[in-house]
Design a protein around this motif. Structure first.
Motif: not given
Length: 125
Positions: A31-37, A53-62, A96-104
């Motif tokens: 849906a985003l297309g080419d991710v640039v950032f 927790a983050g943002v992904v930007e593409s040529v189409k949208a953020a 992948w974006f990140f790793k998380v230690k689960l609290a619950n």
């Protein structure tokens, strides 16, 4: 190994007892297309379930990347920061974006499995 999916098109994978890995789904990157950032979260920061927790930007949208569970970020994918196109070429692997230690860990229960997410994604815009 357990993989769950959110309605916001993130996936979370648990392997053994270590931190869970989080990324965006194939549907999201299509849906985003080419991710640039990508803007990745800070290691050591705690997030509540559903927080941005983050943002992904593409040529189409953020688009925001939401935390699928409450927890603490233990690692970010520096390779993705250096080459955001990994989110397109291998969203469920090297992108992948990140790793998380689960609290619950119970917060994983209501998330979708692969079959349920596949049906959900077919109807998603």
């Amino acid at each position: 190994m357990t993989v769950k999916y959110t309605p916001e098109h993130e996936w979370i994978k648990l392997e053994g007892g270590g931190p869970a890995t989080v990324g965006i789904t194939v549907h999201a990157q299509d849906a985003l297309g080419d991710v640039v950032f990508v803007d990745l979260p800070e290691v050591g920061r705690r997030y509540g379930q559903g927080e941005v927790a983050g943002v992904v930007e593409s040529v189409k949208a953020a688009a925001d990347v939401y935390m699928p569970v409450t927890g603490e970020v233990t690692e970010v994918n520096e390779a993705l920061r250096a080459d955001p196109s990994l989110a397109n070429s291998d969203p469920l692997g090297q992108g992948w974006f990140f790793k998380v230690k689960l609290a619950n860990p119970a917060e994983l229960e209501p998330l979708m499995d692969e079959t349920a997410y596949g049906e959900f994604a077919k109807n998603a815009s």
